[in-house]
Write an enzyme that holds these catalytic residues in place. Structure first.
Site, mmCIF file in Angstrom:
data_model
loop_
_atom_site.group_PDB
_atom_site.id
_atom_site.type_symbol
_atom_site.label_atom_id
_atom_site.label_comp_id
_atom_site.label_asym_id
_atom_site.label_seq_id
_atom_site.Cartn_x
_atom_site.Cartn_y
_atom_site.Cartn_z
ATOM 1 N N ILE A 16 -24.787 26.473 -9.331
ATOM 2 C CA ILE A 16 -23.536 25.757 -9.618
ATOM 3 C C ILE A 16 -23.825 24.537 -10.492
ATOM 4 O O ILE A 16 -23.088 24.231 -11.428
ATOM 5 C CB ILE A 16 -22.837 25.342 -8.302
ATOM 6 C CG1 ILE A 16 -22.640 26.558 -7.404
ATOM 7 C CG2 ILE A 16 -21.498 24.665 -8.592
ATOM 8 C CD1 ILE A 16 -22.278 26.250 -5.983
ATOM 9 N N ASN A 36 -35.902 19.195 -8.337
ATOM 10 C CA ASN A 36 -37.336 19.371 -7.993
ATOM 11 C C ASN A 36 -37.793 20.818 -8.187
ATOM 12 O O ASN A 36 -38.914 21.180 -7.860
ATOM 13 C CB ASN A 36 -37.603 18.914 -6.548
ATOM 14 C CG ASN A 36 -36.933 19.819 -5.522
ATOM 15 O OD1 ASN A 36 -36.253 20.787 -5.908
ATOM 16 N ND2 ASN A 36 -37.119 19.533 -4.254
ATOM 17 N N SER A 128 -18.796 22.208 1.434
ATOM 18 C CA SER A 128 -18.655 23.641 1.686
ATOM 19 C C SER A 128 -17.578 23.928 2.711
ATOM 20 O O SER A 128 -17.346 23.121 3.612
ATOM 21 C CB SER A 128 -20.002 24.164 2.197
ATOM 22 O OG SER A 128 -19.835 25.414 2.809
ATOM 23 N N TYR A 153 -26.732 24.688 8.302
ATOM 24 C CA TYR A 153 -26.263 24.377 6.929
ATOM 25 C C TYR A 153 -24.900 23.706 6.992
ATOM 26 O O TYR A 153 -24.708 22.621 6.439
ATOM 27 C CB TYR A 153 -26.182 25.658 6.095
ATOM 28 C CG TYR A 153 -25.406 25.466 4.819
ATOM 29 C CD1 TYR A 153 -24.092 25.907 4.698
ATOM 30 C CD2 TYR A 153 -25.972 24.797 3.744
ATOM 31 C CE1 TYR A 153 -23.369 25.693 3.546
ATOM 32 C CE2 TYR A 153 -25.252 24.581 2.584
ATOM 33 C CZ TYR A 153 -23.946 25.035 2.497
ATOM 34 O OH TYR A 153 -23.233 24.820 1.354
ATOM 35 N N LYS A 157 -23.522 19.653 6.056
ATOM 36 C CA LYS A 157 -22.404 19.285 5.173
ATOM 37 C C LYS A 157 -21.408 18.396 5.930
ATOM 38 O O LYS A 157 -20.876 17.428 5.372
ATOM 39 C CB LYS A 157 -21.711 20.545 4.645
ATOM 40 C CG LYS A 157 -22.558 21.367 3.689
ATOM 41 C CD LYS A 157 -23.003 20.559 2.470
ATOM 42 C CE LYS A 157 -23.826 21.386 1.498
ATOM 43 N NZ LYS A 157 -24.321 20.597 0.354
ATOM 44 N N ASN A 201 -27.129 35.773 -0.612
ATOM 45 C CA ASN A 201 -25.695 35.916 -0.868
ATOM 46 C C ASN A 201 -25.329 37.324 -1.353
ATOM 47 O O ASN A 201 -26.138 38.027 -1.963
ATOM 48 C CB ASN A 201 -25.231 34.856 -1.886
ATOM 49 C CG ASN A 201 -25.356 33.440 -1.342
ATOM 50 O OD1 ASN A 201 -25.878 32.582 -2.013
ATOM 51 N ND2 ASN A 201 -24.883 33.199 -0.124
ATOM 52 N N ARG A 233 -13.709 36.475 2.645
ATOM 53 C CA ARG A 233 -14.116 35.224 2.005
ATOM 54 C C ARG A 233 -13.235 34.957 0.785
ATOM 55 O O ARG A 233 -12.513 35.836 0.325
ATOM 56 C CB ARG A 233 -15.589 35.315 1.536
ATOM 57 C CG ARG A 233 -16.618 35.439 2.650
ATOM 58 C CD ARG A 233 -16.762 34.168 3.443
ATOM 59 N NE ARG A 233 -17.836 34.237 4.420
ATOM 60 C CZ ARG A 233 -17.713 34.743 5.624
ATOM 61 N NH1 ARG A 233 -16.539 35.248 6.008
ATOM 62 N NH2 ARG A 233 -18.728 34.764 6.468
HETATM 63 C C1 WQD Z 1 -20.559 36.620 2.149
HETATM 64 C C2 WQD Z 1 -20.228 37.834 2.988
HETATM 65 C C3 WQD Z 1 -21.890 38.352 4.660
HETATM 66 C C4 WQD Z 1 -25.114 39.538 1.956
HETATM 67 C C5 WQD Z 1 -21.834 31.167 1.138
HETATM 68 C C6 WQD Z 1 -22.904 30.203 0.787
HETATM 69 C C7 WQD Z 1 -22.629 28.851 1.364
HETATM 70 C C8 WQD Z 1 -21.192 28.431 1.144
HETATM 71 C C9 WQD Z 1 -20.234 29.499 1.595
HETATM 72 C C10 WQD Z 1 -21.062 26.948 -0.733
HETATM 73 C C11 WQD Z 1 -20.569 37.637 4.472
HETATM 74 C C12 WQD Z 1 -21.766 39.468 3.624
HETATM 75 C C13 WQD Z 1 -23.900 39.074 2.430
HETATM 76 C C14 WQD Z 1 -25.504 40.885 2.213
HETATM 77 C C15 WQD Z 1 -23.439 41.237 3.371
HETATM 78 N N1 WQD Z 1 -20.948 28.142 -0.227
HETATM 79 N N2 WQD Z 1 -23.073 39.921 3.129
HETATM 80 N N3 WQD Z 1 -24.649 41.687 2.915
HETATM 81 O O1 WQD Z 1 -22.323 33.381 4.093
HETATM 82 O O2 WQD Z 1 -19.985 33.151 3.088
HETATM 83 O O3 WQD Z 1 -21.882 31.523 2.489
HETATM 84 O O4 WQD Z 1 -20.563 30.680 0.857
HETATM 85 O O5 WQD Z 1 -21.423 25.967 -0.210
HETATM 86 O O6 WQD Z 1 -23.488 27.955 0.685
HETATM 87 O O7 WQD Z 1 -24.119 30.687 1.310
HETATM 88 O O8 WQD Z 1 -21.857 33.883 1.636
HETATM 89 O O9 WQD Z 1 -22.585 35.658 0.101
HETATM 90 O O10 WQD Z 1 -24.064 35.086 2.102
HETATM 91 O O11 WQD Z 1 -21.901 36.260 2.487
HETATM 92 O O12 WQD Z 1 -22.683 41.983 4.012
HETATM 93 O O13 WQD Z 1 -26.602 41.369 1.811
HETATM 94 O O14 WQD Z 1 -21.045 38.919 2.545
HETATM 95 O O15 WQD Z 1 -22.032 38.889 5.960
HETATM 96 O O16 WQD Z 1 -19.570 38.296 5.253
HETATM 97 P P1 WQD Z 1 -21.468 33.030 2.944
HETATM 98 P P2 WQD Z 1 -22.701 35.232 1.532
#
Ligand code: WQD
Length: 342
Positions: A16, A36, A128, A153, A157, A201, A233
């Site tokens: 980002i 870093n 977040s 995490y 925040k 992610n 989401r």
């Molecule tokens: C999204 C969905 C997983 C990987 C992120 C960032 C966090 C914050 C919020 C900014 C979930 C599913 C994922 C995979 C899957 N953003 N998934 N298989 O957990 O909502 O958090 O957004 O600050 O920093 O990490 O995002 O992309 O990890 O997961 O099924 O291999 O996809 O279970 O439902 P998350 P994500």
């Protein structure tokens, strides 16, 4: 000719952060990157240069190092700071909480002390939607209850926002942007997401799986209380998210009060399931994905998406890209990076 405002971007080599640096440069600001490189690499700096046709000054500095950070502020005259530098993987934070608490909290308090010493008063903070925990109701507004975070995490925040609220006594004017799920890449295909190791992610795992860099996708849980059983989401294009930071700086400059703390949800307002993302990716990119359903992931919440109306109104900001475009841009970046022809 008045001096162009100069903005320090910590974590500016990250996903980002790098896209925000591009939007700031294109909006006419001077930018200095502080990173870093623990979770990013110089590839992003090359991408920034190729898009902006400039070389943005870069300091390889850890924000938890007060001496090194002080030196950067001595060598520059900053009008504001955008603070991205933090660890950000929900799942990973469950397994290494102390790294998250030390890095994410100490980098902010160290930064605030250095800002105070150099009379830099404006800060935009990368927060977040995880601060809401598992919301009782969706969409979430900025007034939705801040519940016990589901992950270390999210807890960092929440703590950082509290620190910023209390930092008003030092004359800090802070804007906290609560991101939802940033996805996609710069439309030029020259900049995108480059996770170190196996992506936590969803979208970078999908693009790496489609590129043959990873195996098949595991969808974590398909028996949630949602239309197709998979989590919901709010996926927002990373360039739209970057633009929100430029608007947030304009907002801060319009504030009369010497100090303050302001919070904005930065999302599209649209909730989408994991399976919908997968199917949209296949359709828009004409790519067949291999996937299967696995157990739920610890720390995941069932559904969260934004009510972004406060940001629309007060930041004069609106997302411009669709999820379809975000998934196209993400795939284009992956193909460019891996030198895949198709
Ligand atoms: C999204 C969905 C997983 C990987 C992120 C960032 C966090 C914050 C919020 C900014 C979930 C599913 C994922 C995979 C899957 N953003 N998934 N298989 O957990 O909502 O958090 O957004 O600050 O920093 O990490 O995002 O992309 O990890 O997961 O099924 O291999 O996809 O279970 O439902 P998350 P994500």
């Amino acid at each position: 000719m008045s001096k162009k405002p100069t903005i320090a971007v910590t974590g500016g080599a990250g996903f980002i952060g790098s896209h925000t640096v591009v939007q700031l440069v294109e909006a006419g600001y001077e930018v200095v990157i502080i990173d870093n490189l623990s979770r990013s690499d110089r590839t992003m700096l090359d991408g920034i240069s190729r898009i902006t046709k400039t070389t943005v000054p870069f300091y390889e500095v850890d924000c938890t190092d007060p001496k090194a950070l002080d030196k950067v502020f001595l060598e520059n005259s900053f009008d504001a700071v955008i603070h991205f530098a933090a660890y950000k993987a929900v799942g990973e934070s469950v397994s290494m909480p102390l790294d998250y608490y030390e890095n994410n909290i100490l980098s902010l308090t160290t930064l605030l002390r250095v800002m105070n010493k150099h009379a830099v008063r404006s800060l935009i903070f990368s927060s977040s939607c995880t601060v809401y925990g598992e919301p009782d109701m969706v969409p979430v507004t900025e007034q939705s209850p801040i519940k016990l975070a589901n992950s270390p995490y999210g807890a960092t925040k929440q703590m950082c926002e509290r620190i910023l609220e209390d930092a008003k006594v030092y004359g800090i004017q802070a804007v906290s942007l609560r991101y939802f799920n940033p996805i996609g890449a710069h439309p030029s295909g020259l900049l995108g997401e480059l996770p170190i190791g196996v992506p936590n992610n969803l979208v970078p795992f999908i693009t790496q799986s489609a590129a043959g860099v990873r195996g098949s996708l595991t969808i974590f849980g398909n028996d949630y209380q949602t239309p197709d059983g998979t989590c919901i989401r709010d996926y927002i294009h990373v360039v739209d998210l970057a633009d929100a930071h430029v608007r947030a700086f304009d907002f801060i400059r319009q504030q009369e009060e010497a100090s303050g703390f302001h919070v904005f949800n930065v999302g599209t307002g649209r909730g989408v399931t994991v399976l919908e993302v997968v199917k949209e990716f296949e359709e828009v990119n004409k790519v067949k994905l291999n996937y299967s359903f696995g157990p739920k992931r610890p720390g995941d919440i069932e559904k969260v998406f934004a009510d972004p109306s406060k940001a629309f109104k007060s930041l004069m900001w609106r997302p411009k890209f669709s999820m379809k475009e975000a998934l196209q841009h993400a795939w284009q970046w992956e193909k460019n990076f891996r030198k895949i022809e198709q």
